[in-house]
Structures are given as C-alpha cells and as structure tokens.
Scaffold this motif. Structure first.
Motif, PDB file in Angstrom:
ATOM      1  N   VAL A   1      45.057  14.402  89.836  1.00  0.00           N
ATOM      2  CA  VAL A   1      44.320  13.380  90.579  1.00  0.00           C
ATOM      3  C   VAL A   1      42.874  13.370  90.111  1.00  0.00           C
ATOM      4  O   VAL A   1      42.261  14.427  89.942  1.00  0.00           O
ATOM      5  CB  VAL A   1      44.383  13.648  92.100  1.00  0.00           C
ATOM      6  N   LEU A   2      42.343  12.181  89.895  1.00  0.00           N
ATOM      7  CA  LEU A   2      40.955  12.032  89.472  1.00  0.00           C
ATOM      8  C   LEU A   2      40.152  11.488  90.643  1.00  0.00           C
ATOM      9  O   LEU A   2      40.533  10.501  91.262  1.00  0.00           O
ATOM     10  CB  LEU A   2      40.882  11.052  88.297  1.00  0.00           C
ATOM     11  N   GLN A   3      39.042  12.130  90.939  1.00  0.00           N
ATOM     12  CA  GLN A   3      38.147  11.649  91.985  1.00  0.00           C
ATOM     13  C   GLN A   3      36.882  11.102  91.346  1.00  0.00           C
ATOM     14  O   GLN A   3      36.323  11.718  90.434  1.00  0.00           O
ATOM     15  CB  GLN A   3      37.811  12.782  92.957  1.00  0.00           C
ATOM     16  N   LEU A   4      36.449   9.947  91.817  1.00  0.00           N
ATOM     17  CA  LEU A   4      35.285   9.261  91.266  1.00  0.00           C
ATOM     18  C   LEU A   4      34.276   9.005  92.370  1.00  0.00           C
ATOM     19  O   LEU A   4      34.640   8.502  93.439  1.00  0.00           O
ATOM     20  CB  LEU A   4      35.713   7.932  90.634  1.00  0.00           C
ATOM     21  N   VAL A   5      33.015   9.331  92.100  1.00  0.00           N
ATOM     22  CA  VAL A   5      31.956   9.131  93.093  1.00  0.00           C
ATOM     23  C   VAL A   5      30.792   8.423  92.429  1.00  0.00           C
ATOM     24  O   VAL A   5      30.145   8.968  91.526  1.00  0.00           O
ATOM     25  CB  VAL A   5      31.484  10.460  93.700  1.00  0.00           C
ATOM     26  N   GLU A   6      30.506   7.191  92.888  1.00  0.00           N
ATOM     27  CA  GLU A   6      29.400   6.412  92.341  1.00  0.00           C
ATOM     28  C   GLU A   6      28.101   6.738  93.053  1.00  0.00           C
ATOM     29  O   GLU A   6      28.087   7.132  94.221  1.00  0.00           O
ATOM     30  CB  GLU A   6      29.653   4.901  92.470  1.00  0.00           C
ATOM     31  N   LEU A  18      18.539  -1.008  87.126  1.00  0.00           N
ATOM     32  CA  LEU A  18      19.171   0.065  87.868  1.00  0.00           C
ATOM     33  C   LEU A  18      20.119   0.791  86.939  1.00  0.00           C
ATOM     34  O   LEU A  18      20.665   0.178  86.001  1.00  0.00           O
ATOM     35  CB  LEU A  18      19.969  -0.463  89.070  1.00  0.00           C
ATOM     36  N   ARG A  19      20.354   2.062  87.200  1.00  0.00           N
ATOM     37  CA  ARG A  19      21.373   2.796  86.465  1.00  0.00           C
ATOM     38  C   ARG A  19      22.362   3.377  87.456  1.00  0.00           C
ATOM     39  O   ARG A  19      21.977   4.168  88.333  1.00  0.00           O
ATOM     40  CB  ARG A  19      20.795   3.908  85.598  1.00  0.00           C
ATOM     41  N   LEU A  20      23.595   3.001  87.323  1.00  0.00           N
ATOM     42  CA  LEU A  20      24.655   3.534  88.154  1.00  0.00           C
ATOM     43  C   LEU A  20      25.300   4.728  87.449  1.00  0.00           C
ATOM     44  O   LEU A  20      25.426   4.737  86.227  1.00  0.00           O
ATOM     45  CB  LEU A  20      25.724   2.484  88.426  1.00  0.00           C
ATOM     46  N   SER A  21      25.695   5.694  88.238  1.00  0.00           N
ATOM     47  CA  SER A  21      26.416   6.854  87.723  1.00  0.00           C
ATOM     48  C   SER A  21      27.739   6.986  88.459  1.00  0.00           C
ATOM     49  O   SER A  21      27.863   6.594  89.622  1.00  0.00           O
ATOM     50  CB  SER A  21      25.596   8.130  87.930  1.00  0.00           C
ATOM     51  N   CYS A  22      28.706   7.558  87.767  1.00  0.00           N
ATOM     52  CA  CYS A  22      30.023   7.791  88.357  1.00  0.00           C
ATOM     53  C   CYS A  22      30.468   9.186  87.923  1.00  0.00           C
ATOM     54  O   CYS A  22      30.801   9.407  86.756  1.00  0.00           O
ATOM     55  CB  CYS A  22      31.013   6.738  87.883  1.00  0.00           C
ATOM     56  N   ALA A  23      30.438  10.101  88.858  1.00  0.00           N
ATOM     57  CA  ALA A  23      30.839  11.480  88.581  1.00  0.00           C
ATOM     58  C   ALA A  23      32.340  11.617  88.786  1.00  0.00           C
ATOM     59  O   ALA A  23      32.874  11.221  89.823  1.00  0.00           O
ATOM     60  CB  ALA A  23      30.086  12.432  89.494  1.00  0.00           C
ATOM     61  N   ALA A  24      33.003  12.177  87.787  1.00  0.00           N
ATOM     62  CA  ALA A  24      34.453  12.314  87.830  1.00  0.00           C
ATOM     63  C   ALA A  24      34.855  13.777  87.913  1.00  0.00           C
ATOM     64  O   ALA A  24      34.249  14.630  87.271  1.00  0.00           O
ATOM     65  CB  ALA A  24      35.077  11.685  86.591  1.00  0.00           C
ATOM     66  N   SER A  25      35.842  14.044  88.688  1.00  0.00           N
ATOM     67  CA  SER A  25      36.397  15.393  88.749  1.00  0.00           C
ATOM     68  C   SER A  25      37.909  15.295  88.670  1.00  0.00           C
ATOM     69  O   SER A  25      38.521  14.431  89.293  1.00  0.00           O
ATOM     70  CB  SER A  25      35.996  16.097  90.049  1.00  0.00           C
ATOM     71  N   GLY A  26      38.487  16.149  87.869  1.00  0.00           N
ATOM     72  CA  GLY A  26      39.924  16.095  87.735  1.00  0.00           C
ATOM     73  C   GLY A  26      40.352  16.226  86.296  1.00  0.00           C
ATOM     74  O   GLY A  26      39.543  16.307  85.379  1.00  0.00           O
ATOM     75  N   ASN A  73      31.026  13.019  78.363  1.00  0.00           N
ATOM     76  CA  ASN A  73      32.216  13.806  78.701  1.00  0.00           C
ATOM     77  C   ASN A  73      31.867  15.256  79.047  1.00  0.00           C
ATOM     78  O   ASN A  73      32.624  15.925  79.749  1.00  0.00           O
ATOM     79  CB  ASN A  73      33.219  13.774  77.556  1.00  0.00           C
ATOM     80  N   ALA A  74      30.734  15.736  78.553  1.00  0.00           N
ATOM     81  CA  ALA A  74      30.350  17.120  78.835  1.00  0.00           C
ATOM     82  C   ALA A  74      30.091  17.348  80.316  1.00  0.00           C
ATOM     83  O   ALA A  74      30.293  18.459  80.825  1.00  0.00           O
ATOM     84  CB  ALA A  74      29.121  17.503  78.028  1.00  0.00           C
ATOM     85  N   VAL A  75      29.642  16.279  80.990  1.00  0.00           N
ATOM     86  CA  VAL A  75      29.369  16.402  82.423  1.00  0.00           C
ATOM     87  C   VAL A  75      30.250  15.460  83.235  1.00  0.00           C
ATOM     88  O   VAL A  75      30.005  15.242  84.423  1.00  0.00           O
ATOM     89  CB  VAL A  75      27.879  16.154  82.742  1.00  0.00           C
ATOM     90  N   ASN A  76      31.295  14.923  82.582  1.00  0.00           N
ATOM     91  CA  ASN A  76      32.259  14.060  83.272  1.00  0.00           C
ATOM     92  C   ASN A  76      31.597  12.939  84.064  1.00  0.00           C
ATOM     93  O   ASN A  76      31.904  12.720  85.241  1.00  0.00           O
ATOM     94  CB  ASN A  76      33.142  14.894  84.212  1.00  0.00           C
ATOM     95  N   THR A  77      30.676  12.242  83.426  1.00  0.00           N
ATOM     96  CA  THR A  77      29.943  11.186  84.130  1.00  0.00           C
ATOM     97  C   THR A  77      29.927   9.906  83.315  1.00  0.00           C
ATOM     98  O   THR A  77      29.704   9.931  82.105  1.00  0.00           O
ATOM     99  CB  THR A  77      28.510  11.629  84.446  1.00  0.00           C
ATOM    100  N   ILE A 112      44.002   3.007  88.129  1.00  0.00           N
ATOM    101  CA  ILE A 112      44.685   3.766  89.181  1.00  0.00           C
ATOM    102  C   ILE A 112      43.708   4.436  90.127  1.00  0.00           C
ATOM    103  O   ILE A 112      43.941   4.530  91.333  1.00  0.00           O
ATOM    104  CB  ILE A 112      45.613   4.822  88.560  1.00  0.00           C
ATOM    105  N   TYR A 113      42.625   4.920  89.556  1.00  0.00           N
ATOM    106  CA  TYR A 113      41.658   5.682  90.341  1.00  0.00           C
ATOM    107  C   TYR A 113      40.379   4.871  90.519  1.00  0.00           C
ATOM    108  O   TYR A 113      39.874   4.263  89.561  1.00  0.00           O
ATOM    109  CB  TYR A 113      41.329   7.012  89.646  1.00  0.00           C
ATOM    110  N   TRP A 114      39.856   4.875  91.733  1.00  0.00           N
ATOM    111  CA  TRP A 114      38.671   4.090  92.079  1.00  0.00           C
ATOM    112  C   TRP A 114      37.685   4.932  92.878  1.00  0.00           C
ATOM    113  O   TRP A 114      38.087   5.792  93.679  1.00  0.00           O
ATOM    114  CB  TRP A 114      39.075   2.881  92.930  1.00  0.00           C
ATOM    115  N   GLY A 115      36.414   4.668  92.653  1.00  0.00           N
ATOM    116  CA  GLY A 115      35.392   5.244  93.498  1.00  0.00           C
ATOM    117  C   GLY A 115      35.234   4.445  94.776  1.00  0.00           C
ATOM    118  O   GLY A 115      35.913   3.420  94.973  1.00  0.00           O
ATOM    119  N   GLN A 116      34.316   4.877  95.611  1.00  0.00           N
ATOM    120  CA  GLN A 116      34.131   4.235  96.912  1.00  0.00           C
ATOM    121  C   GLN A 116      33.218   3.017  96.845  1.00  0.00           C
ATOM    122  O   GLN A 116      33.167   2.235  97.796  1.00  0.00           O
ATOM    123  CB  GLN A 116      33.560   5.248  97.922  1.00  0.00           C
TER     124      GLN A 116
END
Length: 124
Positions: A1-6, A18-26, A73-77, A112-116
């Motif tokens: 499962v991949l979790q995404l947080v914007e 603006l700069r948006l970030s999306c941190a991924a874990s999984g 990819n080093a910080v999954n962002t 398949i995977y979406w942030g909030q």
C-alpha cells in the motif's frame, strides 16, 4: 500500500508561485507513474502533470510552461512547482500513483493511490 500526503497549498495573488510536495511511503514508489490532478468546484478532476519511472513528463496544455513536475526518489517525494499562477488554477490539488507501468495517463481511474488533497487559491 502506498500512502501519499500533499503539502504546500495556500493562497497567493495572480502571478505568484507555489510549490506543492507529495510525500510517499510504501513499497515500489520509484517504479510508479506519478501525477498531479486538480479539481475545482463544480468541475471534473483533471490531470495537470505526470512523471513516469524514467523521469519523462507530461503536462496539460493549460499549464505548459508554467508548471514543472519533478521527483526525488531518495526522499520519496513528488513536487509541483507552479509559477505565473492564474485565478483559474484555483482548485484542490491531488497527487496520485499509477502502478500499472503503462504510458503516462491523465485518466483518474488509472491511478490507484491518492493523497488527501491540498487547496490552492489564486486571487486576481
């Protein structure tokens, strides 16, 4: 499962950035196609920018030359740098992951995977 947080949304005046970030874990984040989508009130969700596992990118015509998608990819962002913002860019912005390993798509159903989501508001 991949979790995404914007993060990184906010309110700016037209012409701002603006700069948006999306941190991924999984697992296997680096092998997925990643995309930024947005949805304005009363409108369908639309693809804004995408990047595949090789780093190839794709942009919607409405944001070409103003938005830049990138990933570390080093910080999954995943990032979305947005410049020369316009009032019509106002929307909730979502990052999403497509594990299908097919060509980049702006079809929301492929992801398949979406942030909030994070709100971006541009005032004139």
């Amino acid at each position: 499962v991949l979790q995404l947080v914007e993060s990184g949304g906010g309110s700016v005046q037209a012409g701002g950035s603006l700069r948006l970030s999306c941190a991924a874990s999984g697992y296997a984040y680096g092998t997925y196609n990643m995309g930024w989508f947005r949805q304005a009130p009363g409108k369908e969700r639309e693809g804004v920018a995408g990047i595949d596992s090789d780093g190839d990118t794709r942009y919607a015509e409405s944001v070409k030359g103003r938005f830049t998608i990138s990933k570390d990819n080093a910080v999954n962002t995943l990032y979305l740098q947005m410049n020369s913002l316009k009032p019509e860019d106002t929307a909730i912005y979502y990052c999403a992951a497509d594990p299908s390993a097919t060509s980049l798509s702006f079809t929301p159903g492929m992801y398949i995977y979406w942030g909030q989501g994070t709100q971006v508001t541009i005032s004139s």
